[in-house]
Design an enzyme around this catalytic site. Structure first.
Site, PDB file in Angstrom:
ATOM      1  N   TRP A   1      49.098  37.438  52.726  1.00  0.00           N
ATOM      2  CA  TRP A   1      50.074  36.910  51.763  1.00  0.00           C
ATOM      3  C   TRP A   1      49.687  37.278  50.336  1.00  0.00           C
ATOM      4  O   TRP A   1      48.557  37.248  49.953  1.00  0.00           O
ATOM      5  CB  TRP A   1      50.198  35.375  51.864  1.00  0.00           C
TER       6      TRP A   1
ATOM      7  N   HIS B   1      48.934  41.613  45.321  1.00  0.00           N
ATOM      8  CA  HIS B   1      48.625  40.429  46.139  1.00  0.00           C
ATOM      9  C   HIS B   1      48.200  40.779  47.560  1.00  0.00           C
ATOM     10  O   HIS B   1      48.703  40.212  48.538  1.00  0.00           O
ATOM     11  CB  HIS B   1      49.829  39.465  46.130  1.00  0.00           C
TER      12      HIS B   1
ATOM     13  N   ARG C   1      52.738  40.172  33.069  1.00  0.00           N
ATOM     14  CA  ARG C   1      52.737  40.592  34.469  1.00  0.00           C
ATOM     15  C   ARG C   1      54.172  40.573  34.973  1.00  0.00           C
ATOM     16  O   ARG C   1      54.892  39.602  34.717  1.00  0.00           O
ATOM     17  CB  ARG C   1      51.885  39.618  35.279  1.00  0.00           C
TER      18      ARG C   1
ATOM     19  N   GLU D   1      40.118  37.352  42.603  1.00  0.00           N
ATOM     20  CA  GLU D   1      40.488  35.938  42.436  1.00  0.00           C
ATOM     21  C   GLU D   1      40.109  35.091  43.647  1.00  0.00           C
ATOM     22  O   GLU D   1      39.895  33.896  43.506  1.00  0.00           O
ATOM     23  CB  GLU D   1      41.979  35.779  42.087  1.00  0.00           C
TER      24      GLU D   1
ATOM     25  N   TYR E   1      56.263  37.417  46.949  1.00  0.00           N
ATOM     26  CA  TYR E   1      55.199  36.871  46.127  1.00  0.00           C
ATOM     27  C   TYR E   1      55.530  36.989  44.633  1.00  0.00           C
ATOM     28  O   TYR E   1      55.978  38.039  44.181  1.00  0.00           O
ATOM     29  CB  TYR E   1      53.861  37.598  46.404  1.00  0.00           C
TER      30      TYR E   1
ATOM     31  N   ASP F   1      50.783  42.465  40.162  1.00  0.00           N
ATOM     32  CA  ASP F   1      49.913  41.904  41.209  1.00  0.00           C
ATOM     33  C   ASP F   1      50.443  42.332  42.578  1.00  0.00           C
ATOM     34  O   ASP F   1      51.533  41.920  42.980  1.00  0.00           O
ATOM     35  CB  ASP F   1      49.909  40.371  41.092  1.00  0.00           C
TER      36      ASP F   1
ATOM     37  N   GLU G   1      44.262  35.433  32.664  1.00  0.00           N
ATOM     38  CA  GLU G   1      45.582  35.033  33.175  1.00  0.00           C
ATOM     39  C   GLU G   1      45.904  33.639  32.641  1.00  0.00           C
ATOM     40  O   GLU G   1      45.042  32.765  32.589  1.00  0.00           O
ATOM     41  CB  GLU G   1      45.568  35.012  34.708  1.00  0.00           C
TER      42      GLU G   1
ATOM     43  N   GLU H   1      46.715  44.699  40.480  1.00  0.00           N
ATOM     44  CA  GLU H   1      45.811  43.640  40.938  1.00  0.00           C
ATOM     45  C   GLU H   1      45.818  43.550  42.456  1.00  0.00           C
ATOM     46  O   GLU H   1      46.884  43.673  43.074  1.00  0.00           O
ATOM     47  CB  GLU H   1      46.306  42.328  40.321  1.00  0.00           C
TER      48      GLU H   1
ATOM     49  N   ARG I   1      38.061  39.554  38.681  1.00  0.00           N
ATOM     50  CA  ARG I   1      38.925  38.383  38.479  1.00  0.00           C
ATOM     51  C   ARG I   1      38.323  37.069  38.965  1.00  0.00           C
ATOM     52  O   ARG I   1      39.024  36.084  39.147  1.00  0.00           O
ATOM     53  CB  ARG I   1      40.281  38.635  39.156  1.00  0.00           C
TER      54      ARG I   1
HETATM   55  O1  EZ4 Z   1      48.695  33.378  44.348  1.00  0.00           O
HETATM   56  O2  EZ4 Z   1      46.901  31.053  42.330  1.00  0.00           O
HETATM   57  O3  EZ4 Z   1      47.260  36.253  40.042  1.00  0.00           O
HETATM   58  N1  EZ4 Z   1      47.609  35.195  40.439  1.00  0.00           N
HETATM   59  C1  EZ4 Z   1      47.816  34.879  41.711  1.00  0.00           C
HETATM   60  C2  EZ4 Z   1      48.178  33.442  41.975  1.00  0.00           C
HETATM   61  C3  EZ4 Z   1      47.757  32.994  43.381  1.00  0.00           C
HETATM   62  C4  EZ4 Z   1      47.628  31.488  43.433  1.00  0.00           C
HETATM   63  C5  EZ4 Z   1      46.946  31.088  44.741  1.00  0.00           C
HETATM   64  O4  EZ4 Z   1      46.482  29.773  44.679  1.00  0.00           O
HETATM   65  O5  EZ4 Z   1      47.717  35.725  42.568  1.00  0.00           O
HETATM   66  O6  EZ4 Z   1      49.536  33.201  41.745  1.00  0.00           O
HETATM   67 CO    CO Z   2      46.686  37.450  41.829  1.00  0.00          CO
END
Ligand code: EZ4
Ligand code: CO
Length: 402
Positions: A402, A212, A148, A262, A160, A210, A339, A236, A283
Site C-alpha cells: 500500500w 508509496h 508534493r 519513513e 494513495y 510519493d 514533510e 519517494e 526519511r
Molecule cells: O502514508 O503517514 O509521505 N507520507 C506518507 C504518509 C503515510 C502515512 C502512514 O501512516 O507516505 O501519508
Molecule cells: Co511517504
C-alpha cells in the site's frame, strides 16, 4: 539527584489517534514524547506501560544516552517499529526535560541553529488533473516553496495520497479499507500529471512525488527516467526498502533523486542505502526511529555520504513529533526538507506548540524544552477510536504494497 518518578501513557483521538508519554521527575519537571504508530497504537502503549515504564522509575532523567542504550540493548530483542517508537517516546521526553532544566530550547542543546527556518513541503492532491492543479495553486498562494503532487488514477477509484474533504487522513476505517491498484495505469498516468503541474506553474518551486512503495525496482527505474525533465526534488519510496540493494538497480538507470525511510526505524535499516549512496534523502523520523538521540546518529552517517534529511511528517506524527523534528532540522548540517501537514483544530485543542509557519518555512519560539503542552483534560473528550490504514489489491485480487 532528580529521578524519574512517574511515566504516564495517554491514548486519545483528537481528530486522529495519538499515543503520548509524559515523564515526571522528582523535581516536578515534565517531559513529553510521541509514541504514535499509525494503526498499531495500542501495541506501543502496552510496550511502554507494561515493559518500559517499570524500568524508568527511579532513574536519572539526565542520562539520556545511557537510558537509550539500556532500553535498546537491554531488551535483547532489537529494532522494529513498536520497540523503536516506544524508545523514541522516552528519548524525546527526556530531551524535553533536559531543555526545561537548562532553561533552553532543545535545538540549543543540539548545537544551535544551522539555518533560519526549516523548508517544508505540503501535500497537494486531486481526484483528477484539474482538481490537482487547483490544489497546487492554493499551496503556491499560501507561500509554500515545495509541494508534493498526487492524484487518483483514472478508472482505479481511491488511490494513495488523494484527499477526501479538508485533510488527507489515510487511516480512515475501523477495519482496513481495500483499494484497487494497477501499476500499468499508474505508470502511464503519473508522469502526465506531474508534467501538467510543471507546465502550468513552471519550475520556480520544488515538486515532489510519493510512489508509496508501489513499484518494482525496474518499474521505478522507468518511472524515474520518464520524469527526469520535470526536475523532481525527489521520488519517494519508489520500491519497498526491506531489500536495501534493490535501490542500486533504480540508481543505475535514473538521475531522479530518491527518498526513502519513513517506515524504517534504525540506523541498520538505512546503513547500506546511505553508505552505498543508493538514496539522496533519508526519511527516518524522530518518532519511529528511536528519538532525537538515534535520529541524529542516522543523520550524521548520512552527512558523510552527502545524503540529506527529509523526515516524514504526516498528521499521524503528533505535534510533539513535529516540534521535535523542527528542533533537529534547525540544527543538522545536512538538512534537506521536512514533510509538513497542518494538524486539525481538534488536535490543536489537546497539543499546544511554539511551531510557526511563514513563507514555507517552519520555526520555533524560544520556550525551553520542546515547547509543547499536552492538555490531559481536553484529551479526555476524544476517546481512542480504532482506525486502520488501507490495504491495496491488484486487479486480480492479490495483495499489493500500500
Ligand atoms: O502514508 O503517514 O509521505 N507520507 C506518507 C504518509 C503515510 C502515512 C502512514 O501512516 O507516505 O501519508
Ligand atoms: Co511517504
Amino acid at each position: 539527584m532528580s529521578t524519574i518518578e512517574r511515566a504516564e501513557v495517554f491514548v486519545a483521538s483528537p481528530g486522529r489517534n495519538f499515543v503520548t508519554l509524559r515523564i515526571t521527575t522528582s523535581d516536578g519537571v515534565t517531559g513529553l514524547g510521541d509514541a504514535t504508530l499509525n494503526g498499531r497504537e495500542l501495541a506501543v502503549a502496552s510496550y511502554l506501560r507494561d515493559h518500559l515504564v517499570p524500568l524508568l522509575i527511579g532513574r536519572d532523567p539526565a542520562r539520556i544516552e545511557d537510558i537509550w542504550q539500556y532500553l535498546y540493548r537491554g531488551a535483547y530483542w532489537r529494532r522494529g517499529p513498536v520497540t523503536m517508537t516506544a524508545i523514541a517516546a522516552v528519548d524525546v521526553a527526556l530531551w524535553d526535560i533536559k531543555g526545561k532544566v537548562a532553561g533552553l530550547p532543545v535545538y540549543q542543546l543540539l548545537g544551535g541553529r544551522s539555518r533560519d527556518g526549516v523548508l517544508v513541503y505540503s501535500h497537494a492532491s486531486g481526484t483528477d488533473v484539474p482538481s490537482l492543479l487547483d490544489d497546487v495553486a492554493r499551496f503556491r498562494d499560501l507561500g509554500y516553496q515545495a509541494i508534493r503532487a498526487q492524484t487518483g488514477v483514472p478508472g482505479l477509484g481511491g488511490s494513495y495520497g488523494v484527499r477526501k474533504g479538508v485533510v488527507y487522513e489515510p487511516a480512515n476505517s475501523s477495519l482496513p479499507d481495500e483499494q484497487p491498484w494497477s501499476t500499468e495505469a499508474y505508470l502511464d498516468f503519473a508522469p502526465t500529471y506531474l508534467a501538467a503541474v510543471r507546465e502550468k506553474f513552471g519550475s520556480g518551486f520544488h515538486l515532489l512525488h510519493d510512489v508509496h512503495h508501489r513499484l518494482t525496482p525496474i518499474e521505478a527505474a522507468r518511472f524515474g527516467k520518464s520524469v527526469e525533465d520535470l526536475r523532481l526534488f525527489w521520488m519517494e519510496d519508489p520500491t519497498p526498502a526491506e531489500n536495501q540493494e534493490a535501490f542500486r538497480l533504480i540508481r543505475q538507470h535514473t538521475t531522479t533523486p530518491i527518498a526513502t525511510g519513513e517506515v524504517l526505524n534504525s540506523i541498520w535499516d538505512v546503513k547500506d542505502l546511505i553508505t552505498e549512496q543508493l538514496i539522496d534523502y533519508v526519511r527516518t523520523t524522530v518518532v519511529h526511529a528511536g528519538g532525537i538521540t538515534h535520529l541524529r546518529r542516522i543523520f550524521d552517517l548520512a552527512a558523510l555520504y552527502q545524503v540529506r534529511t527529509g523526515s516524514h511528517g504526516a498528521t499521524d506524527l503528533s505535534p510533539i513529533s513535529l516540534a521535535a523534528a523542527v528542533h533537529v532540522d534547525l540544527t543538522v548540517p545536512n538538512f534537506g526538507i521536512q514533510e509538513y501537514m497542518p494538524h486539525v483544530a481538534e488536535t490543536m485543542e489537546v497539543f499546544r506548540t511554539g511551531v510557526s509557519l511563514a513563507n514555507g518555512l517552519l520555526d520555533l519560539d524560544e520556550t525551553p524544552g520542546l515547547g509543547v503542552e499536552y492538555d490531559e483534560k481536553a484529551a479526555e473528550r476524544f476517546p481512542y477510536d480504532p482506525k486502520y490504514l488501507p490495504v491495496a489489491r491488484r486487479l486480480d485480487g492479490s495483495v499489493h504494497d500500500w
